[in-house]
Write a protein that holds these residues in place. Structure first.
Motif, mmCIF file in Angstrom:
data_model
loop_
_atom_site.group_PDB
_atom_site.id
_atom_site.type_symbol
_atom_site.label_atom_id
_atom_site.label_comp_id
_atom_site.label_asym_id
_atom_site.label_seq_id
_atom_site.Cartn_x
_atom_site.Cartn_y
_atom_site.Cartn_z
ATOM 1 N N GLN A 46 0.871 -1.183 0.000
ATOM 2 C CA GLN A 46 0.000 0.000 0.000
ATOM 3 C C GLN A 46 0.906 1.231 0.000
ATOM 4 O OE1 GLN A 46 -2.974 -0.323 -0.579
ATOM 5 N NE2 GLN A 46 -4.091 1.458 0.084
ATOM 6 N N PRO A 47 1.375 1.660 -1.196
ATOM 7 C CA PRO A 47 2.328 2.776 -1.261
ATOM 8 C C PRO A 47 1.805 4.043 -0.592
ATOM 9 C CG PRO A 47 2.110 1.714 -3.396
ATOM 10 C CD PRO A 47 1.047 1.130 -2.505
ATOM 11 N N LYS A 48 2.725 4.747 0.054
ATOM 12 C CA LYS A 48 2.408 5.988 0.755
ATOM 13 C C LYS A 48 2.826 7.163 -0.134
ATOM 14 C CE LYS A 48 3.869 8.686 4.709
ATOM 15 N NZ LYS A 48 4.929 8.851 5.682
ATOM 16 N N LEU A 49 1.945 8.128 -0.293
ATOM 17 C CA LEU A 49 2.271 9.321 -1.061
ATOM 18 C C LEU A 49 3.194 10.200 -0.215
ATOM 19 C CD1 LEU A 49 1.883 11.085 -3.579
ATOM 20 C CD2 LEU A 49 -0.109 12.095 -2.436
ATOM 21 N N VAL A 50 4.357 10.505 -0.761
ATOM 22 C CA VAL A 50 5.335 11.341 -0.071
ATOM 23 C C VAL A 50 5.262 12.732 -0.698
ATOM 24 C CG1 VAL A 50 7.770 11.661 0.473
ATOM 25 C CG2 VAL A 50 6.810 9.349 0.349
ATOM 26 N N ALA A 51 4.908 13.716 0.112
ATOM 27 C CA ALA A 51 4.761 15.085 -0.375
ATOM 28 C C ALA A 51 5.781 16.003 0.302
ATOM 29 C CB ALA A 51 3.344 15.582 -0.087
ATOM 30 N N ASN A 52 5.809 17.238 -0.149
ATOM 31 C CA ASN A 52 6.624 18.294 0.468
ATOM 32 C C ASN A 52 8.127 18.024 0.401
ATOM 33 O OD1 ASN A 52 4.031 17.776 2.554
ATOM 34 N ND2 ASN A 52 4.165 19.788 1.608
ATOM 35 N N LYS A 53 8.597 17.468 -0.704
ATOM 36 C CA LYS A 53 10.012 17.106 -0.808
ATOM 37 C C LYS A 53 10.751 17.859 -1.922
ATOM 38 C CE LYS A 53 9.608 14.300 2.558
ATOM 39 N NZ LYS A 53 10.127 14.690 3.856
ATOM 40 N N GLN A 94 11.229 7.477 -15.830
ATOM 41 C CA GLN A 94 11.135 8.732 -15.099
ATOM 42 C C GLN A 94 9.955 9.597 -15.531
ATOM 43 O OE1 GLN A 94 14.686 11.108 -15.260
ATOM 44 N NE2 GLN A 94 14.002 12.435 -13.635
ATOM 45 N N GLN A 95 9.760 9.808 -16.809
ATOM 46 C CA GLN A 95 8.675 10.676 -17.282
ATOM 47 C C GLN A 95 7.309 10.170 -16.825
ATOM 48 O OE1 GLN A 95 10.504 13.390 -17.827
ATOM 49 N NE2 GLN A 95 9.115 13.891 -19.470
ATOM 50 N N THR A 96 7.063 8.900 -17.025
ATOM 51 C CA THR A 96 5.784 8.302 -16.644
ATOM 52 C C THR A 96 5.583 8.353 -15.129
ATOM 53 O OG1 THR A 96 5.874 6.824 -18.540
ATOM 54 C CG2 THR A 96 4.393 6.183 -16.751
ATOM 55 N N LEU A 97 6.609 7.965 -14.388
ATOM 56 C CA LEU A 97 6.512 7.963 -12.926
ATOM 57 C C LEU A 97 6.304 9.364 -12.378
ATOM 58 C CD1 LEU A 97 9.341 5.408 -12.075
ATOM 59 C CD2 LEU A 97 6.874 5.040 -11.826
ATOM 60 N N TRP A 98 6.978 10.348 -12.962
ATOM 61 C CA TRP A 98 6.848 11.725 -12.486
ATOM 62 C C TRP A 98 5.440 12.262 -12.741
ATOM 63 C CZ3 TRP A 98 9.016 14.292 -8.926
ATOM 64 C CH2 TRP A 98 8.859 15.672 -8.828
ATOM 65 N N GLN A 99 4.918 12.012 -13.918
ATOM 66 C CA GLN A 99 3.561 12.477 -14.230
ATOM 67 C C GLN A 99 2.532 11.807 -13.320
ATOM 68 O OE1 GLN A 99 2.890 15.136 -16.056
ATOM 69 N NE2 GLN A 99 5.110 15.247 -16.283
ATOM 70 N N ARG A 100 2.722 10.527 -13.045
ATOM 71 C CA ARG A 100 1.826 9.803 -12.129
ATOM 72 C C ARG A 100 1.910 10.403 -10.728
ATOM 73 N NH1 ARG A 100 3.399 4.006 -12.017
ATOM 74 N NH2 ARG A 100 2.629 4.112 -14.150
ATOM 75 N N TYR A 101 3.114 10.711 -10.282
ATOM 76 C CA TYR A 101 3.320 11.318 -8.965
ATOM 77 C C TYR A 101 2.618 12.675 -8.875
ATOM 78 C CZ TYR A 101 5.715 13.723 -5.146
ATOM 79 O OH TYR A 101 5.988 14.448 -4.015
ATOM 80 N N LYS A 106 -1.953 16.000 -6.864
ATOM 81 C CA LYS A 106 -3.120 16.828 -7.162
ATOM 82 C C LYS A 106 -4.385 16.192 -6.594
ATOM 83 C CE LYS A 106 -5.418 19.248 -10.905
ATOM 84 N NZ LYS A 106 -5.427 19.574 -12.315
ATOM 85 N N ALA A 107 -4.540 14.889 -6.806
ATOM 86 C CA ALA A 107 -5.735 14.187 -6.319
ATOM 87 C C ALA A 107 -5.828 14.220 -4.796
ATOM 88 C CB ALA A 107 -5.721 12.739 -6.825
ATOM 89 N N ALA A 108 -4.681 14.246 -4.133
ATOM 90 C CA ALA A 108 -4.658 14.257 -2.666
ATOM 91 C C ALA A 108 -4.618 15.683 -2.108
ATOM 92 C CB ALA A 108 -3.442 13.481 -2.167
#
Length: 122
Positions: A46-53, A94-101, A106-108
């Motif tokens: 259950q991956p955790k969204l890491v923000a503010n980095k 990288q491009q795909t992962l970054w856009q997903r991140y 945004k969703a969160a």
């Protein structure tokens, strides 16, 4: 392609992955931090969204055997073991992962911005 050298640019917060054929791929400290392979970030399925980095930096890079490195970030995170294979995967995707991140942030209703700006502390 075989990864042979890592070079970290402290001021720009960028890690160069230098391959034996001369190819260079670049990953930001922020990208590496939010995609840490640690259990803390991966969350045991259950991956955790890491923000503010946005402003995170890499303090140390320690080689682990012949297969990877341990990165220590200035926010205290140091539990991710980055296998060279994983670093190559991150560079390739990288491009795909970054856009997903960015979409997940945004969703969160979360942000890349630091919670405490170092400029505010001066």
């Amino acid at each position: 392609m075989t990864l042979c050298t890592l070079h970290y640019h402290q001021q720009r917060r960028l890690l160069d992955l230098i391959f034996t054929d001369g190819t260079v791929k670049v990953l930001s400290a922020e990208f590496l931090r939010v995609h840490s392979p640690s259990a803390e970030v991966r969350g045991h399925g259950q991956p955790k969204l890491v923000a503010n980095k946005r402003d995170v930096t890499i303090q140390t890079i320690s080689r682990v055997g012949h297969y990877g490195v341990k990165l220590t970030f200035d926010d205290g995170h140091n539990t991710g073991l980055y296998h060279f294979r994983y670093l190559c995967q991150l560079a390739d995707e990288q491009q795909t992962l970054w856009q997903r991140y960015l979409a997940q942030l945004k969703a969160a209703n979360a942000s890349r911005e630091s919670l405490i700006s170092s400029r505010q502390l001066s």
